[in-house]
Scaffold this motif. Structure first.
Motif, PDB file in Angstrom:
ATOM      1  N   THR B 143       0.850  -1.191   0.000  1.00  0.00           N
ATOM      2  CA  THR B 143       0.000   0.000   0.000  1.00  0.00           C
ATOM      3  C   THR B 143       0.887   1.243   0.000  1.00  0.00           C
ATOM      4  O   THR B 143       2.095   1.135   0.252  1.00  0.00           O
ATOM      5  N   PRO B 144       0.315   2.420  -0.269  1.00  0.00           N
ATOM      6  CA  PRO B 144       1.151   3.626  -0.257  1.00  0.00           C
ATOM      7  C   PRO B 144       1.933   3.795   1.046  1.00  0.00           C
ATOM      8  O   PRO B 144       3.109   4.175   1.021  1.00  0.00           O
ATOM      9  N   ASP B 145       1.307   3.521   2.204  1.00  0.00           N
ATOM     10  CA  ASP B 145       2.029   3.647   3.479  1.00  0.00           C
ATOM     11  C   ASP B 145       3.191   2.663   3.563  1.00  0.00           C
ATOM     12  O   ASP B 145       4.263   2.987   4.073  1.00  0.00           O
ATOM     13  N   GLU B 146       2.957   1.462   3.054  1.00  0.00           N
ATOM     14  CA  GLU B 146       4.039   0.458   3.063  1.00  0.00           C
ATOM     15  C   GLU B 146       5.145   0.857   2.093  1.00  0.00           C
ATOM     16  O   GLU B 146       6.330   0.640   2.345  1.00  0.00           O
ATOM     17  N   VAL B 147       4.738   1.445   0.961  1.00  0.00           N
ATOM     18  CA  VAL B 147       5.726   1.953   0.001  1.00  0.00           C
ATOM     19  C   VAL B 147       6.611   2.996   0.684  1.00  0.00           C
ATOM     20  O   VAL B 147       7.836   2.989   0.561  1.00  0.00           O
ATOM     21  N   GLN B 148       5.968   3.865   1.447  1.00  0.00           N
ATOM     22  CA  GLN B 148       6.720   4.940   2.121  1.00  0.00           C
ATOM     23  C   GLN B 148       7.726   4.388   3.126  1.00  0.00           C
ATOM     24  O   GLN B 148       8.813   4.933   3.301  1.00  0.00           O
ATOM     25  N   LYS B 149       7.356   3.276   3.788  1.00  0.00           N
ATOM     26  CA  LYS B 149       8.303   2.669   4.738  1.00  0.00           C
ATOM     27  C   LYS B 149       9.545   2.162   4.021  1.00  0.00           C
ATOM     28  O   LYS B 149      10.648   2.210   4.558  1.00  0.00           O
TER      29      LYS B 149
END
Lengths: 92, 410
Positions: B143-149
């Motif tokens: 997900t976008p949040d996981e991408v950011q991590k």
């Protein structure tokens, strides 16, 4: 940046144009008689010369018309630009 | 310990790793092209098949073509089973390559993110993750949040033209030091008896009826039991003397690097939709690639608008890159096939083998294709992993369409 002479609009930046690959590749005149080899050639095989090449361009951001260009694939020099249907001029 | 000491360091540049050879009158196998594929093929011919009477002939200098110009990305997350076969075979070999060649190649499995920016991208990415998992290729949907991590400097805000809606992630993917890969293969092949001949442009192919029997070069004819092409963007030029057409078009592909920067990105980020891919080299340069230029060309340089487009995409994804400077840009000539998959195997001429059509993605396949192509040449039949990639597929219609997974450049 290539500068490409549109036969109708004159010299314009490459970003105004779309590319159409090799020029003078005709659709088979009798499609129903064409065998697999000839179809493969028509669909997938194009000349890929290191040198002069006749190719199609379309003036997408201008007159939106297709035309042909003779261009050198190493120097990127353009020797001729001509309307579809005309035969390929030889570079000088 | 100072910061400099904890920063990853490249090994020192080595002394000469192989001896320059004069061409002999004949060889069992002549390989055309001393890039990664040609050198790896020579190495595996010698190592796996005991065929050591081999020359690798190179027009310029060793590994000076696309092997010097690529963006060093290694991954195997392609869509179709045929592609998973060859690319995953390559990735497994990468994982043991330093030990096999007894040579550092700075192989770094830092993962590759492929971003999705539209509903179509999301569906295609999820489908590809599923296909990868079915083929035993590591892949995750983020997900976008996981991408950011995974990439904290990536801009995942929704108020941009092409917001990040998620991405595929292959943790085992990564980068390697391209020069060291070529030199490692060159040294190992040379040690097994292979002749490496630079400055030896092939000007024609010698044949006797329907059998190829050698090559003409600027340094005279060289007879060969078998001739194997690994000439990338110049493959059509080499086969034109035979009248053998290949379904290839050669295009300039550009890349560029920034000056050396602090480490800010420890993964590889690719985006098909906005046309850029980025990694940070061990030394600190940001390495960025673009799509191919829009026209057939052999000029080893590209058009400025392509770089401009690529930089616009990079800055939208990574706002902090706006402060970086471009150090240099370059172009290489890539041979693009109609289905964005390579062409490997036999030809209508006995004794002539082709390995071409890798387009923008050949580097990642280097060990795998070397292995498979050597086996194909040694046994005069396609290796099972090469079989689907035959020239004949353009007649049969059994194409392997990888325009999605081949990513940005096609």
């Amino acid at each position: 940046m290539l500068r490409i002479p549109c036969p109708w609009c004159g010299l314009r930046d490459e970003t105004e144009f779309s590319y159409g690959g090799q020029a003078h590749v005709a659709y088979p005149a009798e499609p129903s008689t064409v065998d697999d080899d000839a179809w493969a050639t028509y669909l997938f095989y194009r000349d890929n010369p290191k040198g002069w090449f006749a190719e199609r361009w379309m003036h997408r951001a201008g007159c939106q018309r297709w035309f042909n260009v003779v261009r050198h694939t190493v120097t990127y020099e353009i020797a001729a630009s001509y309307p579809p249907g005309a035969s390929r001029p030889e570079p000088a | 310990m100072s910061e400099w000491q904890v920063t990853p360091r490249l090994p020192e540049h080595p002394d000469v790793l192989w001896a320059e050879a004069e061409p002999k009158a004949s060889y069992d196998v002549v390989i055309v092209g001393a890039g990664g594929h040609g050198l790896a093929t020579a190495y595996y011919l010698a190592k796996n098949h005991g065929i050591t009477n081999v020359a690798v002939v190179e027009r310029g200098w060793l590994a000076g073509g696309n092997m010097a110009r690529n963006t060093t990305i290694i991954r195997s997350n392609y869509l179709w089973d045929e592609s998973a076969g060859i690319y995953e075979h390559a990735l497994k070999l990468w994982e043991g390559l330093e030990a096999d060649l007894d040579c550092e190649v700075a192989f770094s499995q830092r993962g590759v993110l492929n971003l999705a920016h539209s509903l179509g991208d999301v569906r295609e990415g999820r489908r590809r993750v599923n296909a990868n998992q079915l083929n035993g290729v590591d892949a995750q949907w983020l997900t976008p949040d996981e991408v950011q991590k995974v990439a904290p400097i990536l801009n995942i805000s929704t108020d941009v033209r092409y917001p990040v809606l998620g991405g595929t992630f292959q943790p085992r993917a990564g980068i390697a030091k391209h020069d060291w890969v070529a030199w490692g293969y060159a040294r190992a092949a040379h040690a097994l008896g292979v002749d490496l001949i630079q400055g030896c442009e092939v000007t024609g192919v010698l044949r006797d009826g329907d059998r190829v029997v050698g090559v003409d070069t600027v340094r005279g004819p060289i007879r060969a039991g078998r001739v194997a092409l690994a000439a990338a963007g110049h493959s059509s030029v080499v086969t034109s003397s035979l009248g053998l057409r290949l379904p290839l078009q050669s295009f300039p592909l550009q890349a560029l690097v920034s000056e050396l920067l602090e480490q800010v990105l420890d993964t590889v980020v690719m985006s098909n939709a906005v046309h850029v891919y980025v990694s940070q080299a061990h030394k600190g340069e940001l390495v960025m690639g673009a799509g191919i230029d829009g026209y057939v060309g052999y000029g080893q340089r590209g058009s400025f608008p392509v770089i401009e487009h690529q930089m616009a995409a990079a800055i939208e994804l990574f706002p902090i890159f706006a402060r970086a400077h471009v150090l240099r840009t370059w172009g290489g000539i890539v041979d693009v096939s109609p289905d964005a998959s390579p062409i490997v195997g036999l030809t209508p001429y006995a004794g002539l083998y082709v390995n071409c059509g890798w387009g923008t993605g050949g580097f990642k396949a280097t060990p795998g294709i070397g292995w498979v192509f050597a086996d194909t040449i040694a046994n005069d039949r396609p290796h099972p992993l090469a079989e689907p990639f035959s020239l004949a597929r353009f007649d049969s219609g059994a194409l392997i369409d990888e325009h999605g997974a081949a990513a940005v450049a096609h």
